[in-house]
Scaffold this motif. Sequence first.
Motif, PDB file in Angstrom:
ATOM      1  N   UNK A  71      -6.249  -3.433  -4.789  1.00  0.00           N
ATOM      2  CA  UNK A  71      -6.467  -4.678  -4.188  1.00  0.00           C
ATOM      3  C   UNK A  71      -4.948  -5.296  -3.583  1.00  0.00           C
ATOM      4  N   UNK A  72      -4.080  -5.426  -4.690  1.00  0.00           N
ATOM      5  CA  UNK A  72      -2.577  -5.822  -4.056  1.00  0.00           C
ATOM      6  C   UNK A  72      -2.086  -5.114  -3.117  1.00  0.00           C
ATOM      7  N   UNK A  73      -2.084  -3.829  -3.083  1.00  0.00           N
ATOM      8  CA  UNK A  73      -1.749  -2.658  -2.304  1.00  0.00           C
ATOM      9  C   UNK A  73      -2.178  -3.256  -0.824  1.00  0.00           C
ATOM     10  N   UNK A  74      -3.691  -3.395  -0.810  1.00  0.00           N
ATOM     11  CA  UNK A  74      -4.214  -3.732   0.459  1.00  0.00           C
ATOM     12  C   UNK A  74      -3.510  -4.944   1.122  1.00  0.00           C
ATOM     13  N   UNK A 134      -1.228  -5.125   4.252  1.00  0.00           N
ATOM     14  CA  UNK A 134      -2.053  -5.536   5.403  1.00  0.00           C
ATOM     15  C   UNK A 134      -3.005  -4.285   5.835  1.00  0.00           C
ATOM     16  N   UNK A 135      -3.737  -4.023   4.996  1.00  0.00           N
ATOM     17  CA  UNK A 135      -4.662  -2.580   5.126  1.00  0.00           C
ATOM     18  C   UNK A 135      -6.005  -3.076   5.818  1.00  0.00           C
ATOM     19  N   UNK A 136      -5.922  -4.164   6.324  1.00  0.00           N
ATOM     20  CA  UNK A 136      -7.318  -4.796   6.977  1.00  0.00           C
ATOM     21  C   UNK A 136      -6.991  -5.602   8.287  1.00  0.00           C
ATOM     22  N   UNK A 137      -8.009  -5.616   9.161  1.00  0.00           N
ATOM     23  CA  UNK A 137      -8.061  -6.672  10.199  1.00  0.00           C
ATOM     24  C   UNK A 137      -9.297  -7.506   9.927  1.00  0.00           C
ATOM     25  N   UNK A 194      -2.538   1.469   7.816  1.00  0.00           N
ATOM     26  CA  UNK A 194      -1.972   0.640   6.847  1.00  0.00           C
ATOM     27  C   UNK A 194      -3.026   1.022   5.582  1.00  0.00           C
ATOM     28  N   UNK A 195      -4.126   1.401   5.887  1.00  0.00           N
ATOM     29  CA  UNK A 195      -5.203   1.733   4.838  1.00  0.00           C
ATOM     30  C   UNK A 195      -4.466   2.920   4.062  1.00  0.00           C
ATOM     31  N   UNK A 196      -3.849   4.072   4.747  1.00  0.00           N
ATOM     32  CA  UNK A 196      -3.466   5.098   4.159  1.00  0.00           C
ATOM     33  C   UNK A 196      -2.331   4.592   3.370  1.00  0.00           C
ATOM     34  N   UNK A 197      -1.316   3.982   4.097  1.00  0.00           N
ATOM     35  CA  UNK A 197      -0.109   3.435   3.387  1.00  0.00           C
ATOM     36  C   UNK A 197      -0.334   2.787   2.061  1.00  0.00           C
TER      37      UNK A 197
END
Lengths: 156, 273
Positions: free
Chosen positions: A88-91, A95-98, A142-145
């Motif tokens: 969750x912290x990494x997301x 910014x692994x979401x819009x 960003x999800x992959x990152x």
Amino acid sequence: MMRLETEINGKPVAAEVEPRMLLVEFLRDQCRLTGTHVGCDTSQCGACVVHLDGVAVKSCALLAVQCQSRKVTTIEGLAQGAALHPMQQAFHEHHALQCGFCTPGMIMSAVDMVERHAGDLDEHTVREELEGNICRCTGYENIVKAILAAAETMRP
Amino acid sequence: MNKFDYVRPTTLAATLDLLRASDEPMLLAGGQTLLPTMKQGLAAPELLIDLNAVSELVELSVTGDGIRVGAMCRHATVATSGAVRDKIPGLAELAGMIGDVQVRNRGTIGGSVANNDPAADYPAALLALDATIRTDSRDISADEFFVDLFETALEPGEMIREVVFPSCRSCGYLKFRQPASRFAIVGVFVARHRQGVRVAVTGAGSAGVFRWTEAEAALDGNFAQQALTGLALDPQQMLSDIHAGDTYRAHLVQVLTGRLVEALGARSLRVRT
């Protein structure tokens, strides 16, 4: 109606449910755990992914009564109090979401992915393994990152 | 979803009693096809018999000359099984290409085979590997088992216990998939047996999975891509839908078979479309 006794996010839960109630309906409507989303309802998009005995499954393709005496973990069960789970912290950091609709399912699948690969992941594997989760906003970059970053943090 | 009664027997004997004592029963294996089908109202059993607690159905074991896979073995189990990867690597590879991670964690070989979806992956493996479907009462060869679209040789009240795969010299599976559903638009399984080559095609045939016997005969003589030159499938025998027309499917079968033969000849299975 059938008696269902199960464990959700570490807490015992007992309820009377119709056999035809899906797990995702039970989680959202009866347990009020609305972090698990219904996207396609045809087991393609992955917005409803939860863990059943630690294994990622699509909760729209599972009956609630099938979880008798099993352990279910939802997105609400990942954080330890105020401390977010490393995924969750990494997301958050990457910014692994819009819009965020696919995010709970993405995170549940990502946690399962990292655990199965014992933290040893590369970009190609992450992209391949996201085949069951669809995001219509981000283009997945960003999800992959985020998943690769969390895999480092979670490395045993 | 229509209402139904739900039972979760723990033994094969109890399962069979339930199956034979009710009017409209259905067996719930992994549920990755059946539950979506029930949601759409296309299946409406009065009694749903959940097989997930029947431990007799989850065994996966090595035999003298192959592998026995219990009906309730999940795709993820077969894909990652050391025994399967060692004895029949093409089967493990196929299992790892079904659906997606979450579907593979639930879906089972018995469910896939009993459903006989014309675009399912497993039927191609069973047919090319000359597998035997062992039910509660008899053994059925894969050649006899797959009858037509969603139709098998199973009788009412009969259920699959396990699938028995003989080992082969080499085998592999190549799939051109529909990217959203991940079903095969065309999937080809080629197996080299001591008795000869078997080529099974899923996703393409208008009557479901089939053996491409002309290709088998050609490859028996010369196991090389060039042996397929000039062979053609009749587009009228192919499926046609919004994803791929019949002529295109017929062409894909030939292309995939050729690539797979080439890869097997080079003893490398890491070919992707």
